[in-house]
Design an enzyme around this catalytic site. Sequence first.
Site, mmCIF file in Angstrom:
data_model
loop_
_atom_site.group_PDB
_atom_site.id
_atom_site.type_symbol
_atom_site.label_atom_id
_atom_site.label_comp_id
_atom_site.label_asym_id
_atom_site.label_seq_id
_atom_site.Cartn_x
_atom_site.Cartn_y
_atom_site.Cartn_z
ATOM 1 N N ASP A 1 0.801 -1.337 -0.068
ATOM 2 C CA ASP A 1 0.055 0.036 -0.110
ATOM 3 C C ASP A 1 0.694 1.148 -0.128
ATOM 4 O O ASP A 1 2.122 1.177 0.346
ATOM 5 C CB ASP A 1 -0.969 0.024 1.165
ATOM 6 C CG ASP A 1 -0.061 -0.087 2.455
ATOM 7 O OD1 ASP A 1 0.409 -1.057 2.741
ATOM 8 O OD2 ASP A 1 -0.103 0.896 3.361
ATOM 9 N N GLU B 1 -0.068 -1.010 5.686
ATOM 10 C CA GLU B 1 0.934 -0.519 6.726
ATOM 11 C C GLU B 1 0.670 0.966 6.964
ATOM 12 O O GLU B 1 0.959 1.171 8.082
ATOM 13 C CB GLU B 1 2.203 -0.857 6.293
ATOM 14 C CG GLU B 1 3.521 -0.569 7.291
ATOM 15 C CD GLU B 1 3.983 0.960 7.126
ATOM 16 O OE1 GLU B 1 4.712 1.135 8.303
ATOM 17 O OE2 GLU B 1 3.589 1.624 6.322
#
Length: 575
Positions: free
Chosen positions: A163, A233
């Site tokens: 991400d 994250e």
Amino acid sequence: MIGLPDNDDWYSTPRSFVEKYKKPLLYALAVIITLGTILIVFAIIHAHPSPREPLCPKIEPLVPTFNRSIDTILNDPTYKKQSIHRLSSAVKIPTVVQDNNPSPHDDPDFYYHFQEFQDFLKLTFPLVHSQLHLQKVNKFGLLYTWQGSNDTLAPLLLMSHQDVVPVNEATLSEWEYPPFSGHYDPETDFIWGRGSNDCKNLLIAQLEAIEQLLADGYAAPERTLLLSLGFDEEASGNHGAKHLSEFITNKYGNDSLYAILDEGEGIVEVDKGIFVAAPVVTEKGYVDVIVTINGHGGHSSIPPDHTTIGIAAQLIAALEDSPASKAFQFHDDNPVYGFLTCTAEHSESISKKSRNIILNAIKKSKKTLQALTDFLVNDSRLRDLIRTTTAIDKIQGGVKANALPEDTSFLINHRVDLHSSVNKTLQSDIDLIKDIAKKFNYGVSFMGETLLEETELGSIDIIFERPLEPAPLSPHKGPVWDILTGTIQDVFQNGVLDEDEDIYVTTSLFSGNTDTKYYWNLSKNIYRFNPSIIDEDLAKTLHSVNEHVDVPGHLSAVAFIYEYIVNVNQYGNSD
């Protein structure tokens, strides 16, 4: 003659004296010579102190016997061109997450681009996907397993995340190239775009290294290799890393991994030709505190002395100026001292005064530790590593110009010092908020519990989220650390840097948190390291406008991961 004997016996008097006092005289002479020698040696030592053991010595490179493609990765134009294409293509896929994201099971469409990204990985790394076992955890978490030949050896875990943070649309005109273009500029040797430096560069480098090892015919390692790729994250990892760590724990058990390596600090040039690599061996803690001032509305033409926004302003000013937020204190176990000593010992650009302050702190006296504390406080890049930070990151209140705000809320983000705790941080906030509440006649509640009774003006409510204590300190001595640092030394000293350049490896700390916070139970050997040389301009664009990565830095990461996997299996197979 007056005073002289009148016979020949006067000649015998001295001889008798000497014979009588011969031994005491020789002893006295020996003492005088010895004392003189000691004084001379002391004077020489005082003038020219003997060199002490260096605090940051050069580490011995750890050279693998299998290094078939290291030179190709670092220097071959064809490989470079292919690597640019792989990373550029990865950046083009906008795997964006927000602060709060739906469960993949509740809203899989939200993760459309993650499926696109995973399809891209499967096409781009065919050997990885044909020879390693891939398991999908919570739909989009990826766990690759390269099964080792010796099940008695604890697995090595590499980590990164798929991400990226969002792009502020108001800043689009400030980008050199569109943020998801993955543009490669041959003049600068940069790849531009969101995620190029956090951390699709590391993710792609990990897969490139494994793919190349497989292409080179590297036999299945003795020690199992795991590659864990989270997908949120940047939103604390609740859907990704949290589930991945639970999956790994269920399969292998607590304290089951040899070591964990995730994103972290890179390599910096502290002086011309002098580089310091500083893997992060711990992380600060974390907590979000949400404060809501509940009051009463009304017409803005008849305001109280302070609206709820006004009370919020009083609280925010007090929090930012509180003694707790300015409680700087360097402790001698802070791993940032490793980075400081390397810089002090090997950089010629640091002043003599600064060098002495840093190196004298090894004495661990109150005076020397306070001197280093004062030094760090005056450096904006380092001061946050020796305190609990307070950042007001969100605020919301009011709906209309002529209506008093009924409630106002704001969020405080704390990064908790290594020698503090979440409880100490919360208590500091509570005490300060209670003082302000008493001053302005408000009640206070904490997590629904009344601390001060609500008044006719209202009440201040406090809740907290995402508490995380400071991370355990990973070992920075011993065989696991030696393999990591020896690999860094070899790849960069013997492969990346010029002959007249030097690199030193030590420890460090940074204020952020990685997905490793979910993996503390799996290994004591957790290191956060970006195997690339990072300059200040690169660091400034992280999570910001014009994020980019230099291609040589990316290639060095590929080479490091390739060699680290080999070195762990060559030198570390004796758990």
